[in-house]
Write a protein that holds these residues in place. Sequence first.
Motif, PDB file in Angstrom:
ATOM      1  N   ARG A 281       0.982  -1.189  -0.031  1.00 42.14           N
ATOM      2  CA  ARG A 281       0.118   0.069  -0.141  1.00 42.14           C
ATOM      3  C   ARG A 281       0.886   1.363   0.013  1.00 42.14           C
ATOM      4  O   ARG A 281       0.535   2.123  -0.949  1.00 42.14           O
ATOM      5  CB  ARG A 281      -0.842  -0.129   1.224  1.00 42.14           C
ATOM      6  N   ILE A 282       1.878   1.453   0.918  1.00 44.51           N
ATOM      7  CA  ILE A 282       2.608   2.177   0.851  1.00 44.51           C
ATOM      8  C   ILE A 282       3.542   2.409  -0.393  1.00 44.51           C
ATOM      9  O   ILE A 282       3.750   3.748  -0.858  1.00 44.51           O
ATOM     10  CB  ILE A 282       3.609   2.169   2.085  1.00 44.51           C
ATOM     11  N   GLY A 283       4.034   1.427  -0.734  1.00 46.19           N
ATOM     12  CA  GLY A 283       4.664   1.631  -2.133  1.00 46.19           C
ATOM     13  C   GLY A 283       3.881   2.090  -3.284  1.00 46.19           C
ATOM     14  O   GLY A 283       4.239   2.844  -4.016  1.00 46.19           O
ATOM     15  N   MET A 284       2.539   1.986  -3.156  1.00 48.55           N
ATOM     16  CA  MET A 284       1.702   2.283  -4.372  1.00 48.55           C
ATOM     17  C   MET A 284       1.404   3.800  -4.081  1.00 48.55           C
ATOM     18  O   MET A 284       1.528   4.530  -4.897  1.00 48.55           O
ATOM     19  CB  MET A 284       0.634   1.561  -4.281  1.00 48.55           C
ATOM     20  N   THR A 285       1.442   4.126  -2.792  1.00 50.33           N
ATOM     21  CA  THR A 285       1.177   5.511  -2.436  1.00 50.33           C
ATOM     22  C   THR A 285       2.471   6.490  -3.086  1.00 50.33           C
ATOM     23  O   THR A 285       2.447   7.518  -3.603  1.00 50.33           O
ATOM     24  CB  THR A 285       1.022   5.771  -0.934  1.00 50.33           C
ATOM     25  N   PHE A 286       3.704   5.788  -2.676  1.00 51.31           N
ATOM     26  CA  PHE A 286       4.900   6.404  -3.180  1.00 51.31           C
ATOM     27  C   PHE A 286       4.655   6.507  -4.775  1.00 51.31           C
ATOM     28  O   PHE A 286       5.275   7.529  -5.412  1.00 51.31           O
ATOM     29  CB  PHE A 286       6.149   5.674  -2.692  1.00 51.31           C
ATOM     30  N   LEU A 287       4.277   5.602  -5.307  1.00 53.22           N
ATOM     31  CA  LEU A 287       4.282   5.662  -6.741  1.00 53.22           C
ATOM     32  C   LEU A 287       3.453   6.348  -7.382  1.00 53.22           C
ATOM     33  O   LEU A 287       3.245   6.544  -8.742  1.00 53.22           O
ATOM     34  CB  LEU A 287       4.249   4.005  -7.330  1.00 53.22           C
ATOM     35  N   GLY A 288       2.530   6.788  -6.518  1.00 51.22           N
ATOM     36  CA  GLY A 288       1.302   7.741  -7.172  1.00 51.22           C
ATOM     37  C   GLY A 288       0.263   7.011  -7.608  1.00 51.22           C
ATOM     38  O   GLY A 288      -0.549   7.452  -8.494  1.00 51.22           O
ATOM     39  N   VAL A 289      -0.100   5.616  -7.220  1.00 51.96           N
ATOM     40  CA  VAL A 289      -1.374   4.833  -7.829  1.00 51.96           C
ATOM     41  C   VAL A 289      -2.490   5.627  -6.975  1.00 51.96           C
ATOM     42  O   VAL A 289      -2.213   5.542  -5.724  1.00 51.96           O
ATOM     43  CB  VAL A 289      -1.193   3.647  -7.344  1.00 51.96           C
ATOM     44  N   ASN A 290      -3.556   5.820  -7.847  1.00 52.92           N
ATOM     45  CA  ASN A 290      -4.909   6.373  -7.043  1.00 52.92           C
ATOM     46  C   ASN A 290      -5.394   5.459  -5.883  1.00 52.92           C
ATOM     47  O   ASN A 290      -5.376   4.153  -5.991  1.00 52.92           O
ATOM     48  CB  ASN A 290      -5.737   6.401  -8.245  1.00 52.92           C
ATOM     49  N   ILE A 291      -5.533   5.950  -4.947  1.00 52.28           N
ATOM     50  CA  ILE A 291      -5.893   5.299  -3.586  1.00 52.28           C
ATOM     51  C   ILE A 291      -7.114   4.207  -3.959  1.00 52.28           C
ATOM     52  O   ILE A 291      -7.298   3.253  -3.240  1.00 52.28           O
ATOM     53  CB  ILE A 291      -6.230   6.367  -2.242  1.00 52.28           C
ATOM     54  N   PHE A 292      -7.935   4.721  -4.622  1.00 54.09           N
ATOM     55  CA  PHE A 292      -9.224   3.994  -5.202  1.00 54.09           C
ATOM     56  C   PHE A 292      -8.704   2.729  -6.028  1.00 54.09           C
ATOM     57  O   PHE A 292      -9.405   1.709  -5.952  1.00 54.09           O
ATOM     58  CB  PHE A 292     -10.242   4.889  -6.007  1.00 54.09           C
ATOM     59  N   ALA A 293      -7.820   3.057  -6.828  1.00 56.29           N
ATOM     60  CA  ALA A 293      -7.455   1.802  -7.778  1.00 56.29           C
ATOM     61  C   ALA A 293      -6.584   0.940  -7.081  1.00 56.29           C
ATOM     62  O   ALA A 293      -6.267  -0.216  -7.490  1.00 56.29           O
ATOM     63  CB  ALA A 293      -6.584   2.516  -8.841  1.00 56.29           C
ATOM     64  N   GLN A 294      -6.065   1.233  -5.651  1.00 56.09           N
ATOM     65  CA  GLN A 294      -5.346   0.062  -5.195  1.00 56.09           C
ATOM     66  C   GLN A 294      -6.095  -1.168  -4.739  1.00 56.09           C
ATOM     67  O   GLN A 294      -5.784  -2.015  -4.825  1.00 56.09           O
ATOM     68  CB  GLN A 294      -4.803   0.703  -3.686  1.00 56.09           C
ATOM     69  N   ASN A 295      -7.513  -1.055  -4.916  1.00 56.62           N
ATOM     70  CA  ASN A 295      -8.289  -2.242  -4.778  1.00 56.62           C
ATOM     71  C   ASN A 295      -8.080  -3.400  -5.897  1.00 56.62           C
ATOM     72  O   ASN A 295      -8.167  -4.449  -5.547  1.00 56.62           O
ATOM     73  CB  ASN A 295      -9.695  -1.891  -4.464  1.00 56.62           C
ATOM     74  N   ILE A 296      -7.786  -2.636  -7.150  1.00 57.62           N
ATOM     75  CA  ILE A 296      -7.304  -3.517  -8.252  1.00 57.62           C
ATOM     76  C   ILE A 296      -6.435  -4.417  -7.658  1.00 57.62           C
ATOM     77  O   ILE A 296      -6.486  -5.605  -7.943  1.00 57.62           O
ATOM     78  CB  ILE A 296      -7.363  -2.741  -9.290  1.00 57.62           C
ATOM     79  N   VAL A 297      -5.232  -3.852  -7.258  1.00 58.37           N
ATOM     80  CA  VAL A 297      -4.082  -4.663  -7.017  1.00 58.37           C
ATOM     81  C   VAL A 297      -4.344  -5.682  -5.996  1.00 58.37           C
ATOM     82  O   VAL A 297      -3.879  -6.730  -5.998  1.00 58.37           O
ATOM     83  CB  VAL A 297      -3.050  -3.690  -6.440  1.00 58.37           C
TER      84      VAL A 297
END
Lengths: 319, 333
Positions: A281-297
Amino acid sequence: MNTLLDTFRNDGMRQWLPLATLILLVILVGAFQPAFLDVNTLLQLASDTAVLFILATGVTFVIMLGGIDLSIQSMASLSSVVVALTLARFGYGAFVFAFALGALAGLLSGIAHVRLRIPSFIATLAMGGVLSSAALVTSRERSITLGESERAYLGWITGTVFGIPNVVIIALIVLVVAHILQSRTPFGRYSAAIGAGEPAAYASGVKVDRQKIFAFVLSASCAALAGIVLVGRLASGSPTLASELLLPSIAAVVVGGTSITGGVGSIWRTLVGALIISVVRIGMTFLGVNIFAQNIVFGVVLVAAVAITIDRSKIPIVK
Amino acid sequence: MTIETSIHPGPAARPATRRRWRIASWAPLIVLVLLCGIITLINPNFLTFGNLVRISQAAMIPLVLGMGATFIILMGSIDLSVEGGLTLSAVILSMLVINGANENAFGLLGVLLVLIVGAGVGFANGVIHVRLKIPSFMVTLGMWFVGVGAANALLGGMAIRINDPLIRGLAIERFLGFPWGVWVALLCLAIALVIQNYTRLGRYIYALGGGEELAALSGIPVGRVRILTFTLAGVFYAVGGVLAAAQLGLGNAQIGTGRLFTTITAVVVGGTALSGGQGSVLQTLVGVLIVVVLSNGMVLMGVPPSVQIGVQGLMIIAAVALSIDRKRMRIVK
């Protein structure tokens, strides 16, 4: 003989795969963002993981038996509402009350599953509906922010001891208790046995029904505790407070290497799984992945982890 | 082979169980009639034409979703991705037809594209489930969040207003007093009935639910049937998404919230067994009407809407507990 050796080697590799993944992820994120390896950031990571870990611990007991609990997020939300509503009147009693309510809800799911012989995913899906309805009605569909006087009761959640956040300590206590339950008590042994082969466990005289009900009680109680901790961290309760936590919790259990077919797993694996989810989750936030899109991952990770950990020999027909 | 035996094949063909099942399959209809009677006694407004239209409007989306879910449950599987498929379809539709966010105006072609997206979601469910041998509830649980997440990512937290008269017309324009959406839902019911009773796929679905090993041994391409059924269900959810977007006039990421629950309640309350092989789309129609009439009645009686999820939850437990054939399942997980 050769195949036996292969399975052994495979299992050996599988067992360490989650931990290796975690270390790799930490190094990766650390390399991109050196601030991540700072002690304070890591402590923050630990406190952010605490709620997820507590939820995942509860559901681990159920998954070990080969069942599933889809009501944990509703239970955690209900518990947050109950605490927020009763804190002014009962003081510390509100926490006990919410926790007891969790145990009761788990008892009811367990009885619905075991006595009425309803598959656990449908029994807990239905129970989740009942619980979230209860949360919506009691909170009048609003989120409840705690007043200054009520926040005084939250010190045991928000404070720190020697610089370590209390949330982390609560999670560690849950870890120790859950580990003892799982590795040092008959319940733990029986759970593993039931998960590995229910007819055999039944034939050896294990009281299968009672163990299952107890697992559901543990799962809902952990969810209630997670709700309590959430109230402490956010100083408010809401009927949808934890609704985003179901998928990450189940993903944490499965990513850690506990098999959804039951029998294989441990609390330690769930800890590793919860940490992996948090770091991702933190890694995705650093990479700028949309917080809503994180559910896809998380959805993809969940399915991939199930595909790797599942024991296909146990389910001749996959439904 | 008469239609009667094709509807209830497998182990249920033993005389005693069959008789029991025949009575059980009428129980939901009796419940529906009783429910209507009781609500009319309490509030005579229930039977007015206006309220009937209101019930049909509330029932159209659950009915369409229920058609897809019925086929899945008849196979003995489960599909938790209802909300994912529906939300993604509704959001994509809102971006393709005349809307408040971009210049697209694909109209009917947009609807067609959305149905293809729905089919794609269902196909992905089916392929992962069958080829990787993962239980359907786990695959579809993942797909639920992937679908809603994708919809969220497309929207970036906004909501898109739909200005297309074609789509809005589904909810606003009426034919014989009922909105067009209701007729679309009835068309879906008719298609589902044809698939169930007059196609090979329909027969195969019952055969799979009745006993998969037997079905495989008799040469039924089990994997292909499963993938096809999940794809079909995905299309139904996409239609549900189109209707939901039309009804709300918006594409937003919360459009699906609570719909999975209503769908499964409707299918199960209608008497379709979770163990597979027993049930029908017509029973789901009855189940949808029970759920919708009950919530309509509760509104007429002044019960807050938030209580309804709880009531539905209790209905799921009661219906499953009553309909499960315990002789067929010794281990319940």
